[in-house]
Enzyme design. Structure first.
Site, PDB file in Angstrom:
ATOM      1  N   SER A  70       0.813  -1.211   0.000  1.00  0.00           N
ATOM      2  CA  SER A  70       0.000   0.000   0.000  1.00  0.00           C
ATOM      3  C   SER A  70       0.849   1.263   0.000  1.00  0.00           C
ATOM      4  CB  SER A  70      -0.925   0.004   1.221  1.00  0.00           C
ATOM      5  OG  SER A  70      -0.172  -0.133   2.415  1.00  0.00           O
ATOM      6  N   GLY A 107      -1.940  -4.587   1.310  1.00  0.00           N
ATOM      7  CA  GLY A 107      -1.987  -5.858   2.000  1.00  0.00           C
ATOM      8  C   GLY A 107      -1.073  -6.919   1.437  1.00  0.00           C
ATOM      9  N   ASN A 135       4.380  -6.119   5.530  1.00  0.00           N
ATOM     10  CA  ASN A 135       3.200  -6.852   6.003  1.00  0.00           C
ATOM     11  C   ASN A 135       3.582  -8.189   6.625  1.00  0.00           C
ATOM     12  OD1 ASN A 135       1.051  -5.026   5.393  1.00  0.00           O
ATOM     13  ND2 ASN A 135       1.325  -5.488   3.234  1.00  0.00           N
ATOM     14  N   ASP A 218      -4.600   6.961  10.217  1.00  0.00           N
ATOM     15  CA  ASP A 218      -4.347   5.603  10.697  1.00  0.00           C
ATOM     16  C   ASP A 218      -2.963   5.462  11.316  1.00  0.00           C
ATOM     17  OD1 ASP A 218      -2.681   5.622   8.477  1.00  0.00           O
ATOM     18  OD2 ASP A 218      -3.807   4.121   7.348  1.00  0.00           O
ATOM     19  N   HIS A 221      -0.047   5.088   7.031  1.00  0.00           N
ATOM     20  CA  HIS A 221       0.204   5.429   5.626  1.00  0.00           C
ATOM     21  C   HIS A 221       0.554   6.901   5.462  1.00  0.00           C
ATOM     22  CE1 HIS A 221      -2.276   1.744   5.433  1.00  0.00           C
ATOM     23  NE2 HIS A 221      -1.439   1.446   4.451  1.00  0.00           N
TER      24      HIS A 221
END
Length: 242
Positions: A70, A107, A135, A218, A221
């Protein structure tokens, strides 16, 4: 999409001519015949055509594939705000002949990337910017699996396109999985870069991770401003090989 659950103000961000020589042949001049046979030379390229061919070979557009998570996809932003698009702007400003392809996917793990790369290699690439692994780290996936997947991706790319240059984006994770795991995870990327003769971006999120104003709500990011710093981090290593 990356997910991270840990306390503290420090939040690490993750996810990654030869010029043709123009030669001209001069015919030998005899003492008797000084004219050329037009039929014999009708198919020979003129000097202008030779020059045009040389110029085309110099300016043929090459491809840079950004393959990642991402972070590369530009989660939460417009595609033109993600760092691959910003690097395309830098390439244009430098008048270099490269086309950027953003193959970031939210993801994405190294295992999924190892499968997806087969499809992406159907198109020729000249440079690969590999940004995978974050991830895996956030999920506590065994480091041996992450290492093997990244190695297999590298091997597949080099087998299909032996002359490809690879830039590897280094990653770091917080000690939520334990200090030993976090330290070994950080070391994994320079080790792979040395082993495979890849150009290493030590830490993709340098200057962005943990800086609240450069990250979205969040806390994971980068904002558009944060992506500009990611582009700077990658460009420093990418520009010398273009």
């Amino acid at each position: 999409m990356l997910q991270l659950n840990f306390k503290g103000s420090f939040v690490l961000m993750f996810m990654f001519s030869a010029m043709a020589i123009l030669t001209s042949c001069t015919g030998k001049q005899g003492t008797v015949a000084t004219t050329e046979n037009p039929k014999q030379d009708s198919n020979k390229p003129t000097e202008k055509e030779k020059a045009r061919t040389t110029e085309n070979s110099k300016t043929k557009e090459k491809t840079i594939l950004f393959f990642g998570t991402s972070l590369t996809a530009g989660y939460g932003l417009q595609i033109n705000e993600a760092y691959p698009a910003l690097i395309q702007e830098k390439i244009k400003e430098a008048k270099l002949h490269y086309k950027v392809i953003n193959a970031g996917l939210s993801g994405e793990t190294t295992a999924a990337g190892n499968t997806r790369i087969d499809w992406l290699l159907k198109q020729p690439i000249d440079i690969l910017v590999l940004e995978l692994g974050a991830n895996d780290g956030l999920r506590g996936i065994p480091l041996s699996d992450t290492r093997n997947n990244l190695q297999q991706i590298t091997d597949k790319v080099r087998k299909k396109y032996p002359e490809v240059k690879i830039v590897l984006a280094g990653m770091q994770i917080p000690p939520s999985m334990g200090a030993k795991y976090a330290n070994e995870f950080k070391s994994l990327f320079p080790e792979l870069a040395r082993k495979n003769d890849m150009i290493l971006v030590p830490f993709l999120l340098q200057g962005v991770g943990g800086v609240l104003k450069l990250n979205q709500k969040d806390g994971i990011h980068p904002t558009a401003a944060g992506q500009k710093i990611l582009a700077k981090n990658v460009w420093e290593k990418l520009k010398p090989i273009l």
